[in-house]
Motif scaffolding. Structure first.
Motif, PDB file in Angstrom:
ATOM      1  N   UNK A 199       0.871  -1.163   0.000  1.00 60.21           N
ATOM      2  CA  UNK A 199       0.000   0.000   0.000  1.00 60.21           C
ATOM      3  C   UNK A 199       0.916   1.224   0.000  1.00 60.21           C
ATOM      4  N   UNK A 200       0.546   2.292  -0.692  1.00 61.26           N
ATOM      5  CA  UNK A 200       1.401   3.480  -0.717  1.00 61.26           C
ATOM      6  C   UNK A 200       1.728   4.060   0.657  1.00 61.26           C
ATOM      7  N   UNK A 201       0.888   3.851   1.673  1.00 64.71           N
ATOM      8  CA  UNK A 201       1.200   4.375   3.004  1.00 64.71           C
ATOM      9  C   UNK A 201       2.413   3.687   3.618  1.00 64.71           C
TER      10      UNK A 201
ATOM     11  N   UNK B 273       2.989   4.814  -8.467  1.00 66.23           N
ATOM     12  CA  UNK B 273       4.329   4.474  -7.989  1.00 66.23           C
ATOM     13  C   UNK B 273       4.518   4.966  -6.556  1.00 66.23           C
ATOM     14  N   UNK B 274       5.029   4.079  -5.698  1.00 63.16           N
ATOM     15  CA  UNK B 274       5.392   4.476  -4.346  1.00 63.16           C
ATOM     16  C   UNK B 274       6.662   3.753  -3.944  1.00 63.16           C
TER      17      UNK B 274
ATOM     18  N   UNK C 288       5.384  -0.775  12.717  1.00 64.68           N
ATOM     19  CA  UNK C 288       4.279  -1.043  11.801  1.00 64.68           C
ATOM     20  C   UNK C 288       3.328   0.137  11.778  1.00 64.68           C
ATOM     21  N   UNK C 289       2.571   0.214  10.694  1.00 67.55           N
ATOM     22  CA  UNK C 289       1.593   1.279  10.552  1.00 67.55           C
ATOM     23  C   UNK C 289       0.247   0.847  11.080  1.00 67.55           C
ATOM     24  N   UNK C 290      -0.526   1.822  11.481  1.00 71.51           N
ATOM     25  CA  UNK C 290      -1.900   1.562  11.901  1.00 71.51           C
ATOM     26  C   UNK C 290      -2.795   2.280  10.919  1.00 71.51           C
TER      27      UNK C 290
ATOM     28  N   UNK D 161      -1.381   6.075  10.560  1.00 72.27           N
ATOM     29  CA  UNK D 161      -1.643   6.399   9.165  1.00 72.27           C
ATOM     30  C   UNK D 161      -3.120   6.736   9.034  1.00 72.27           C
ATOM     31  N   UNK D 162      -3.418   7.894   8.528  1.00 77.39           N
ATOM     32  CA  UNK D 162      -4.799   8.317   8.325  1.00 77.39           C
ATOM     33  C   UNK D 162      -5.147   8.222   6.857  1.00 77.39           C
TER      34      UNK D 162
END
Length: 152
Positions: free
Chosen positions: A11-13, A50-51, A116-118, A149-150
């Motif tokens: 995912x881009x995030x 692209x990320x 890790x991201x949330x 991450x929002x």
């Protein structure tokens, strides 16, 4: 803390998570390893811009899906690791249930910290399915650094 394991999803995030985790690792003078867990193959058909320097997957109808997805995921991790511009950074591709594979590798690699991201999920979704982050927090003995991450 000498080893920081940064969990990335496709995912881009993930770029925000990798950047925050890498910056923290540099401050700690710690080694970095990016990890991605290959789970549901359909997830990788998502078309994102692209990320982290990665252009995405180009799926063809006649490929051996399992082998190709592993190759694509490996390419994603390698590109993401190169994006950090840190010659000491490494990566690991795991397979299976996300939280189990992540925690197993964290112990195997002797990680001192998991990053890790949330993702922002609805309250109902969290009640019904929970989140990978919450399941990791329930099962780990290793400290976890959460990057909020929002959704835009």
């Amino acid at each position: 803390m000498k080893k920081v394991l940064i969990a990335l999803d496709y995912n881009p995030v993930s770029e925000q998570v990798a950047k925050a985790g890498h910056e923290l690792a540099k401050k700690l003078n710690a080694q970095v390893c990016l990890i991605h867990v290959l789970t549901d193959v359909s997830y990788y058909g998502m078309q994102y811009p692209t990320f982290m320097g990665y252009d995405g997957y180009n799926l063809s109808a006649d490929m051996n899906l399992s082998t190709e997805m592993r190759n694509f995921a490996e390419e994603f991790l390698k590109t993401a690791t190169d994006h950090l511009q840190d010659p000491n950074a490494g990566y690991h591709l795991a397979e299976g249930e996300t939280e189990t594979a992540l925690l197993n590798y964290a112990e195997e690699w002797n990680a001192d910290l998991i990053v890790m991201g949330t993702h922002s999920h609805s309250t109902l979704e969290k009640l019904l399915v929970g989140t990978i982050a919450s399941r990791v927090l329930e099962k780990t003995k290793i400290p976890v650094y959460m990057v909020p991450i929002q959704k835009e």
